[in-house]
Design a protein around this motif. Sequence first.
Motif, PDB file in Angstrom:
ATOM      1  N   PHE A 250     -58.137   5.781 120.358  1.00 31.52           N
ATOM      2  CA  PHE A 250     -57.897   4.334 120.489  1.00 31.52           C
ATOM      3  C   PHE A 250     -58.554   3.587 119.332  1.00 31.52           C
ATOM      4  N   ILE A 251     -59.806   3.938 119.019  1.00 29.79           N
ATOM      5  CA  ILE A 251     -60.541   3.293 117.924  1.00 29.79           C
ATOM      6  C   ILE A 251     -59.847   3.545 116.590  1.00 29.79           C
ATOM      7  N   HIS A 252     -59.479   4.805 116.346  1.00 27.77           N
ATOM      8  CA  HIS A 252     -58.824   5.149 115.079  1.00 27.77           C
ATOM      9  C   HIS A 252     -57.478   4.445 114.957  1.00 27.77           C
ATOM     10  N   GLU A 253     -56.762   4.329 116.063  1.00 27.65           N
ATOM     11  CA  GLU A 253     -55.449   3.693 116.009  1.00 27.65           C
ATOM     12  C   GLU A 253     -55.574   2.195 115.758  1.00 27.65           C
ATOM     13  N   ARG A 254     -56.551   1.546 116.384  1.00 27.83           N
ATOM     14  CA  ARG A 254     -56.774   0.112 116.138  1.00 27.83           C
ATOM     15  C   ARG A 254     -57.161  -0.120 114.675  1.00 27.83           C
ATOM     16  N   PHE A 255     -58.040   0.728 114.150  1.00 26.69           N
ATOM     17  CA  PHE A 255     -58.437   0.596 112.745  1.00 26.69           C
ATOM     18  C   PHE A 255     -57.222   0.780 111.832  1.00 26.69           C
ATOM     19  N   ASN A 293     -66.397  -2.854 120.579  1.00 28.52           N
ATOM     20  CA  ASN A 293     -65.981  -3.518 119.335  1.00 28.52           C
ATOM     21  C   ASN A 293     -64.464  -3.565 119.233  1.00 28.52           C
ATOM     22  N   PHE A 294     -63.832  -2.415 119.433  1.00 28.91           N
ATOM     23  CA  PHE A 294     -62.389  -2.342 119.213  1.00 28.91           C
ATOM     24  C   PHE A 294     -61.583  -2.826 120.413  1.00 28.91           C
ATOM     25  N   CYS A 295     -62.216  -2.945 121.569  1.00 26.24           N
ATOM     26  CA  CYS A 295     -61.525  -3.580 122.694  1.00 26.24           C
ATOM     27  C   CYS A 295     -61.310  -5.071 122.432  1.00 26.24           C
ATOM     28  N   LEU A 296     -62.122  -5.658 121.556  1.00 26.78           N
ATOM     29  CA  LEU A 296     -61.914  -7.055 121.164  1.00 26.78           C
ATOM     30  C   LEU A 296     -60.630  -7.210 120.349  1.00 26.78           C
ATOM     31  N   VAL A 297     -60.160  -6.107 119.782  1.00 23.17           N
ATOM     32  CA  VAL A 297     -58.859  -6.114 119.090  1.00 23.17           C
ATOM     33  C   VAL A 297     -57.797  -5.876 120.155  1.00 23.17           C
ATOM     34  N   ASP A 298     -57.558  -6.898 120.959  1.00 21.08           N
ATOM     35  CA  ASP A 298     -56.614  -6.773 122.064  1.00 21.08           C
ATOM     36  C   ASP A 298     -55.185  -6.971 121.559  1.00 21.08           C
ATOM     37  N   ARG A 299     -54.229  -6.943 122.488  1.00 25.89           N
ATOM     38  CA  ARG A 299     -52.817  -7.062 122.117  1.00 25.89           C
ATOM     39  C   ARG A 299     -52.538  -8.384 121.401  1.00 25.89           C
ATOM     40  N   GLU A 300     -53.212  -9.447 121.835  1.00 22.47           N
ATOM     41  CA  GLU A 300     -53.019 -10.753 121.211  1.00 22.47           C
ATOM     42  C   GLU A 300     -53.504 -10.739 119.761  1.00 22.47           C
ATOM     43  N   PHE A 301     -54.683 -10.135 119.557  1.00 24.39           N
ATOM     44  CA  PHE A 301     -55.225 -10.019 118.203  1.00 24.39           C
ATOM     45  C   PHE A 301     -54.250  -9.252 117.309  1.00 24.39           C
ATOM     46  N   LEU A 302     -53.735  -8.124 117.799  1.00 24.49           N
ATOM     47  CA  LEU A 302     -52.801  -7.315 117.029  1.00 24.49           C
ATOM     48  C   LEU A 302     -51.516  -8.073 116.729  1.00 24.49           C
ATOM     49  N   GLN A 303     -51.045  -8.831 117.712  1.00 23.36           N
ATOM     50  CA  GLN A 303     -49.822  -9.608 117.505  1.00 23.36           C
ATOM     51  C   GLN A 303     -50.015 -10.635 116.400  1.00 23.36           C
ATOM     52  N   TYR A 304     -51.161 -11.322 116.418  1.00 26.89           N
ATOM     53  CA  TYR A 304     -51.420 -12.339 115.394  1.00 26.89           C
ATOM     54  C   TYR A 304     -51.631 -11.709 114.018  1.00 26.89           C
ATOM     55  N   ASN A 327     -75.231 -12.688 120.530  1.00 29.28           N
ATOM     56  CA  ASN A 327     -76.607 -12.363 120.140  1.00 29.28           C
ATOM     57  C   ASN A 327     -77.189 -11.239 120.988  1.00 29.28           C
ATOM     58  N   THR A 328     -76.815 -11.180 122.272  1.00 30.99           N
ATOM     59  CA  THR A 328     -77.288 -10.095 123.145  1.00 30.99           C
ATOM     60  C   THR A 328     -76.828  -8.746 122.599  1.00 30.99           C
ATOM     61  N   TRP A 329     -75.586  -8.697 122.133  1.00 32.57           N
ATOM     62  CA  TRP A 329     -75.035  -7.474 121.542  1.00 32.57           C
ATOM     63  C   TRP A 329     -75.862  -7.057 120.341  1.00 32.57           C
ATOM     64  N   HIS A 330     -76.186  -8.000 119.471  1.00 31.64           N
ATOM     65  CA  HIS A 330     -76.950  -7.681 118.262  1.00 31.64           C
ATOM     66  C   HIS A 330     -78.340  -7.142 118.606  1.00 31.64           C
ATOM     67  N   ILE A 346     -71.290  -3.625 110.494  1.00 29.71           N
ATOM     68  CA  ILE A 346     -70.276  -3.854 109.460  1.00 29.71           C
ATOM     69  C   ILE A 346     -68.901  -4.035 110.102  1.00 29.71           C
ATOM     70  N   THR A 347     -68.618  -3.286 111.157  1.00 33.94           N
ATOM     71  CA  THR A 347     -67.348  -3.457 111.865  1.00 33.94           C
ATOM     72  C   THR A 347     -67.237  -4.857 112.444  1.00 33.94           C
ATOM     73  N   ARG A 348     -68.333  -5.369 113.012  1.00 33.46           N
ATOM     74  CA  ARG A 348     -68.310  -6.738 113.548  1.00 33.46           C
ATOM     75  C   ARG A 348     -68.030  -7.754 112.440  1.00 33.46           C
ATOM     76  N   HIS A 349     -68.689  -7.617 111.293  1.00 33.30           N
ATOM     77  CA  HIS A 349     -68.444  -8.530 110.180  1.00 33.30           C
ATOM     78  C   HIS A 349     -66.996  -8.425 109.688  1.00 33.30           C
ATOM     79  N   TRP A 350     -66.483  -7.227 109.668  1.00 32.74           N
ATOM     80  CA  TRP A 350     -65.090  -7.008 109.268  1.00 32.74           C
ATOM     81  C   TRP A 350     -64.128  -7.711 110.230  1.00 32.74           C
ATOM     82  N   LEU A 351     -64.359  -7.563 111.536  1.00 29.90           N
ATOM     83  CA  LEU A 351     -63.487  -8.205 112.528  1.00 29.90           C
ATOM     84  C   LEU A 351     -63.588  -9.730 112.445  1.00 29.90           C
ATOM     85  N   ARG A 352     -64.767 -10.236 112.147  1.00 30.70           N
ATOM     86  CA  ARG A 352     -64.918 -11.686 112.005  1.00 30.70           C
ATOM     87  C   ARG A 352     -64.170 -12.186 110.770  1.00 30.70           C
ATOM     88  N   THR A 353     -64.181 -11.358 109.720  1.00 30.99           N
ATOM     89  CA  THR A 353     -63.430 -11.710 108.514  1.00 30.99           C
ATOM     90  C   THR A 353     -61.933 -11.727 108.796  1.00 30.99           C
TER      91      THR A 353
END
Length: 481
Positions: A250-255, A293-304, A327-330, A346-353
Amino acid sequence: MSQSRASKACDPCKRRKVRCNGQSRCQQCTHLGLRCLYTSPATSTIRKKKLLRGSVINECRNLGYLHSTGTEPTETLASRVVSVSIPASIVSHPNPSFFHEFLYEYEKYVFPMSPVILAKDVERMITQMNESRDAASFVYIFAAVTLNLTRGEPVQEAPATRERIATLLTRSLEHRRPLGFDAQPNIVSVMTSLFSEMCSVGLRRLDMGFFYLREAISLLYMLHAHSDEALSEIDMPERAQLQRAYWECFIHERFTALTYNRPPCLSALQGLPDHDPTLPEDVEIGFNHNINNFCLVDREFLQYWLGEKSGVGSEWIENKQLQLEDNTWHRQVSKLPGMMQADLIITRHWLRTLTWQIALSNTLLSSSPDSSLLLSLSFPLRLSNQLRQFLVGIPRDMVGIHGSGILEKLFEIANVITDVVLHFPHARGEETVQRIHDIVFLKNFVYSFAGFQTLRPAMLTRKFEMIRDKYPEIREIELLL
């Protein structure tokens, strides 16, 4: 009268310790459909000496003896990854000590990020290579993926490493057993395909990487890893192992979807993998954070990202950025080993970008000082400063150990930040100095990795030159960093 013994036995008969009639294609090999080969005593003696415990590099060079004379260019050898034949028999393998030398690095650097096949299980498969093609195939790809992730060599030596990885990958593919009509895959075959994907991508064979990723996913479906009902019938720890394999795909496919615009097909499972007491605690926690991290890349994110962006609203952008800024995550991640921190942060910064780019593509950003910081055109500059503060405090090799995937993320981050610096109004005073410090540090950091050159960063290099023209102060600061 008793049958006379052949003066010389073929290699397969020697290994199987059976009588050989010494013909050009002996009776035993003809009956079993084996490749009948004869190695001269002198060659055999020399080879045994060479295969005594030695360096990994020399052993890797010897791996090519069936495929290359040693004078072929790297591209020729690597191209064989995409077209190989499956031999009728398992050919002789390097001395087991060659593979054993990878076990420590596999357990320390590969397994924490791919926590499915334990090092002790790999060790067992090394002993089974002569009897099992599946074991041999996995052992070769285990060595290849370990080499792929742990050999951060200077640029001038990188081609030799790529050739060794290509050779190991080719040997793995040669030993793969075709999936028969009534055959059932197992977790080893899934991970063989997934590691083949990782090595193919590392060799910049992106189409082949996508093929092997989809192959791993298909095998997971054959094992019903997507079905909660089927999983409930599997005992621990096999159930948790299968769940982790599913989540890793799942992670590799989202990436792959976000980086190479390939369509995804996997849905998230209902929950994280079941707790497995056989896993080290930090490995389990780190892997679960990676899943989140990669669950935040949901279907809506992928569609956009992949398709129509007209439905993107300011509220969605702000909510996604707030989820990524937790902040709790960090605080939780800061307690993990440096290697895991590097990948997760770095993955979080990438997703924010990427989220910022989605907003930019739909003109939701503003340069007004009254606008939300999360919807500001200058938002990547803030990320650049945060990323620099993190990277300064972590050993460089904790980043490089993640291979081409993390370099792709850093490339995307650097590409966006350079665009913002180039097109944002010229800053003054302290803000200028801070901005230049951040951009020079990021440039020096990403270009320090040999593998970064495979991403063909010529365009990024030109952007850095344009920044130097825009900010003459950068030359003085470069001398200090």
